[in-house]
Design a protein around this motif. Structure first.
Motif, PDB file in Angstrom:
ATOM      1  N   ALA A  42       1.003  -1.295   0.055  1.00 59.71           N
ATOM      2  CA  ALA A  42      -0.070   0.129  -0.165  1.00 59.71           C
ATOM      3  C   ALA A  42       0.948   1.277  -0.045  1.00 59.71           C
ATOM      4  O   ALA A  42       0.588   2.365  -0.794  1.00 59.71           O
ATOM      5  CB  ALA A  42      -0.860   0.019   1.280  1.00 59.71           C
ATOM      6  N   ALA A  43       1.846   1.120   0.764  1.00 60.69           N
ATOM      7  CA  ALA A  43       2.690   2.310   0.823  1.00 60.69           C
ATOM      8  C   ALA A  43       3.651   2.749  -0.384  1.00 60.69           C
ATOM      9  O   ALA A  43       3.691   3.949  -0.991  1.00 60.69           O
ATOM     10  CB  ALA A  43       3.897   2.365   1.930  1.00 60.69           C
ATOM     11  N   PHE A  44       4.157   1.712  -1.023  1.00 61.55           N
ATOM     12  CA  PHE A  44       4.800   1.922  -2.368  1.00 61.55           C
ATOM     13  C   PHE A  44       3.790   2.357  -3.317  1.00 61.55           C
ATOM     14  O   PHE A  44       4.043   3.206  -4.282  1.00 61.55           O
ATOM     15  CB  PHE A  44       5.453   0.473  -2.821  1.00 61.55           C
ATOM     16  CG  PHE A  44       6.733   0.054  -2.089  1.00 61.55           C
ATOM     17  CD1 PHE A  44       7.672   0.818  -2.001  1.00 61.55           C
ATOM     18  CD2 PHE A  44       6.813  -1.110  -1.448  1.00 61.55           C
ATOM     19  CE1 PHE A  44       8.849   0.704  -1.327  1.00 61.55           C
ATOM     20  CE2 PHE A  44       7.965  -1.561  -0.710  1.00 61.55           C
ATOM     21  CZ  PHE A  44       9.102  -0.693  -0.773  1.00 61.55           C
ATOM     22  N   SER A  45       2.277   1.657  -3.447  1.00 61.46           N
ATOM     23  CA  SER A  45       1.399   2.113  -4.317  1.00 61.46           C
ATOM     24  C   SER A  45       1.311   3.510  -4.002  1.00 61.46           C
ATOM     25  O   SER A  45       1.040   4.379  -5.043  1.00 61.46           O
ATOM     26  CB  SER A  45       0.213   1.361  -4.106  1.00 61.46           C
ATOM     27  OG  SER A  45       0.633  -0.124  -4.687  1.00 61.46           O
ATOM     28  N   PHE A  46       1.127   3.859  -3.036  1.00 64.14           N
ATOM     29  CA  PHE A  46       0.480   5.267  -2.675  1.00 64.14           C
ATOM     30  C   PHE A  46       1.723   6.265  -2.998  1.00 64.14           C
ATOM     31  O   PHE A  46       1.440   7.430  -3.607  1.00 64.14           O
ATOM     32  CB  PHE A  46       0.323   5.539  -1.113  1.00 64.14           C
ATOM     33  CG  PHE A  46      -0.087   6.997  -0.800  1.00 64.14           C
ATOM     34  CD1 PHE A  46      -1.449   7.181  -0.842  1.00 64.14           C
ATOM     35  CD2 PHE A  46       0.817   7.845   0.061  1.00 64.14           C
ATOM     36  CE1 PHE A  46      -1.885   8.534  -0.571  1.00 64.14           C
ATOM     37  CE2 PHE A  46       0.424   9.148   0.198  1.00 64.14           C
ATOM     38  CZ  PHE A  46      -0.927   9.624  -0.057  1.00 64.14           C
ATOM     39  N   ILE A  47       2.802   6.085  -2.746  1.00 63.95           N
ATOM     40  CA  ILE A  47       4.037   7.015  -3.074  1.00 63.95           C
ATOM     41  C   ILE A  47       4.067   7.182  -4.729  1.00 63.95           C
ATOM     42  O   ILE A  47       4.061   8.399  -5.154  1.00 63.95           O
ATOM     43  CB  ILE A  47       5.513   6.434  -2.671  1.00 63.95           C
ATOM     44  CG1 ILE A  47       5.391   6.395  -1.167  1.00 63.95           C
ATOM     45  CG2 ILE A  47       6.532   7.291  -3.270  1.00 63.95           C
ATOM     46  CD1 ILE A  47       6.862   5.677  -0.615  1.00 63.95           C
ATOM     47  N   TYR A  48       3.953   6.003  -5.275  1.00 59.24           N
ATOM     48  CA  TYR A  48       3.921   6.228  -7.002  1.00 59.24           C
ATOM     49  C   TYR A  48       2.870   7.064  -7.324  1.00 59.24           C
ATOM     50  O   TYR A  48       3.001   7.680  -8.458  1.00 59.24           O
ATOM     51  CB  TYR A  48       4.118   4.781  -7.454  1.00 59.24           C
ATOM     52  CG  TYR A  48       3.947   4.945  -9.013  1.00 59.24           C
ATOM     53  CD1 TYR A  48       5.328   5.138  -9.782  1.00 59.24           C
ATOM     54  CD2 TYR A  48       2.853   4.760  -9.947  1.00 59.24           C
ATOM     55  CE1 TYR A  48       5.586   5.118 -10.942  1.00 59.24           C
ATOM     56  CE2 TYR A  48       2.901   4.786 -11.227  1.00 59.24           C
ATOM     57  CZ  TYR A  48       4.231   5.171 -11.694  1.00 59.24           C
ATOM     58  OH  TYR A  48       4.546   5.269 -13.047  1.00 59.24           O
ATOM     59  N   THR A  49       1.731   6.541  -6.860  1.00 57.73           N
ATOM     60  CA  THR A  49       0.374   7.290  -7.627  1.00 57.73           C
ATOM     61  C   THR A  49       0.613   8.889  -7.011  1.00 57.73           C
ATOM     62  O   THR A  49       0.155   9.626  -7.851  1.00 57.73           O
ATOM     63  CB  THR A  49      -0.809   6.723  -6.984  1.00 57.73           C
ATOM     64  OG1 THR A  49      -1.894   7.094  -7.801  1.00 57.73           O
ATOM     65  CG2 THR A  49      -1.040   6.930  -5.547  1.00 57.73           C
ATOM     66  N   GLN A  50       1.067   9.179  -5.963  1.00 56.47           N
ATOM     67  CA  GLN A  50       1.049  10.665  -5.621  1.00 56.47           C
ATOM     68  C   GLN A  50       2.250  11.224  -6.528  1.00 56.47           C
ATOM     69  O   GLN A  50       2.071  12.322  -6.910  1.00 56.47           O
ATOM     70  CB  GLN A  50       1.714  10.884  -4.183  1.00 56.47           C
ATOM     71  CG  GLN A  50       0.530  10.469  -3.165  1.00 56.47           C
ATOM     72  CD  GLN A  50      -0.729  11.315  -3.205  1.00 56.47           C
ATOM     73  OE1 GLN A  50      -1.692  10.808  -3.727  1.00 56.47           O
ATOM     74  NE2 GLN A  50      -0.542  12.418  -2.902  1.00 56.47           N
ATOM     75  N   ILE A  51       2.942  10.533  -6.898  1.00 57.02           N
ATOM     76  CA  ILE A  51       3.969  11.261  -8.039  1.00 57.02           C
ATOM     77  C   ILE A  51       3.570  11.436  -9.255  1.00 57.02           C
ATOM     78  O   ILE A  51       3.771  12.326  -9.899  1.00 57.02           O
ATOM     79  CB  ILE A  51       5.417  10.480  -7.917  1.00 57.02           C
ATOM     80  CG1 ILE A  51       6.153  10.472  -6.614  1.00 57.02           C
ATOM     81  CG2 ILE A  51       6.506  10.959  -9.032  1.00 57.02           C
ATOM     82  CD1 ILE A  51       7.259   9.624  -6.477  1.00 57.02           C
ATOM     83  N   ASP A  52       2.995  10.399  -9.653  1.00 58.29           N
ATOM     84  CA  ASP A  52       2.401  10.224 -11.147  1.00 58.29           C
ATOM     85  C   ASP A  52       0.975  10.797 -10.975  1.00 58.29           C
ATOM     86  O   ASP A  52       0.820  11.710 -12.258  1.00 58.29           O
ATOM     87  CB  ASP A  52       2.514   8.727 -11.776  1.00 58.29           C
ATOM     88  CG  ASP A  52       1.900   8.383 -13.038  1.00 58.29           C
ATOM     89  OD1 ASP A  52       2.530   8.831 -14.074  1.00 58.29           O
ATOM     90  OD2 ASP A  52       0.955   7.754 -13.253  1.00 58.29           O
TER      91      ASP A  52
END
Length: 295
Positions: free
Chosen positions: A186-196
């Motif tokens: 969830a953390a990895f997914s959230f970080i990427y979606t916030q950037i992209d």
């Protein structure tokens, strides 16, 4: 024993139907945003079990802290789930399920390079499954769509995740490890979606039902059903019951979304299904490992 079999069958049904939820949500919310929310929800739903149910006792000495193991598992889980979710927007739920299901036969094949032998039946099963994947992904011009290529790439991460999980479950308590990998994913997914492409409240509200389905049922209940079932059902039978998720995905995709497969893709389904079943049958003949296991 029948209760344990029912748990595995229910898990296969839930995981198969989750492909439908993933297909329905693909045009509403971006892949990593969906995974961030559903794995966070799954971790939240799983957390009470850390206190209610007795966790497993490790049988091997851990090589590093459980937090690092959770991060590594979460990374592979994030990559596999995100690539799969990205590709499913451009193909059918059933096709996605069968291509993803290749990990069942690719895991023992990869084991040859990790010091494990491969039974002759498993080797034949791998060949049949690869042939089936060819029927499902390559067209008459012998070209492959980019969506199918992404699905095949996601399978690499599913194989890596299974191999890591097989190792780490011997070194760490199962529930804590599962909870940790869900949080990390969830953390990895959230970080990427916030950037992209940052996820919005409106997207979550529009996709609340598939999110609940993917988070509460697929992640938390599905994992629990698998754990309960595999405690009492022999590994071969358990694997066969779990592989039915591919069949459920194709069937529900047809009934709910009206998805169909071409005759060429149906041949792929046939070969992959036979390969998966054959790989689970006990066999007295084995192919020795290519690389010897380190002591």
């Amino acid at each position: 024993m029948w209760q344990a079999r029912f748990c595995l069958l229910l898990t296969a049904l839930i995981w198969g139907s989750t492909f439908i939820a993933q297909r329905m949500i693909a045009d509403i919310i971006n892949p990593t945003g969906y995974n961030a929310v559903r794995f966070a929800l799954g971790a939240l739903a799983l957390s009470p079990l850390l206190f209610i149910m007795k966790d497993s006792t490790p049988t091997a000495k851990p090589k590093f802290n459980i937090y690092w193991a959770s991060l590594l598992l979460g990374l592979f889980l994030c990559m596999g789930a995100s690539l799969q979710q990205f590709a499913i927007a451009y193909t059918t739920a059933g096709k996605t399920a069968f291509i993803t299901g290749l990990y069942i036969v690719l895991v023992p094949l990869t084991g040859l390079f990790l010091g494990h032998s491969l039974t002759v039946y498993s080797a034949i099963g791998v060949l049949l499954a690869v042939l089936g994947a060819g029927f499902m992904t390559f067209n008459e011009a012998f070209t492959i769509s980019w969506a199918d290529a992404i699905l095949l790439l996601s399978t690499v991460f599913w194989v890596g995740h299974i191999l890591l999980l097989n190792t780490f479950t011997k070194q760490y308590p199962s529930f804590r490890l599962a909870f940790g990998q869900f949080v990390a994913c969830a953390a990895f997914s959230f970080i990427y979606t916030q950037i992209d492409s940052p996820i919005t409240i409106g997207e979550i509200e529009a996709a609340w039902l598939p999110i609940l389905w993917g988070g509460l049922l697929s992640v938390s209940i599905g994992y629990t059903g698998q754990l309960i079932g595999q405690r009492r059902v022999p590994p071969t039978e358990a694997s066969l019951l779990m592989s039915l998720e591919m069949v459920f995905a194709a069937l529900i995709g047809y009934l709910v979304l009206g998805e169909t497969l071409t005759s060429r893709e149906l041949w792929g389904v046939f070969f992959i299904s036979i390969g998966v079943v054959l790989a689970q049958i006990p066999c007295p003949w084995a192919i020795p490992p290519i690389v010897k296991a380190s002591k």
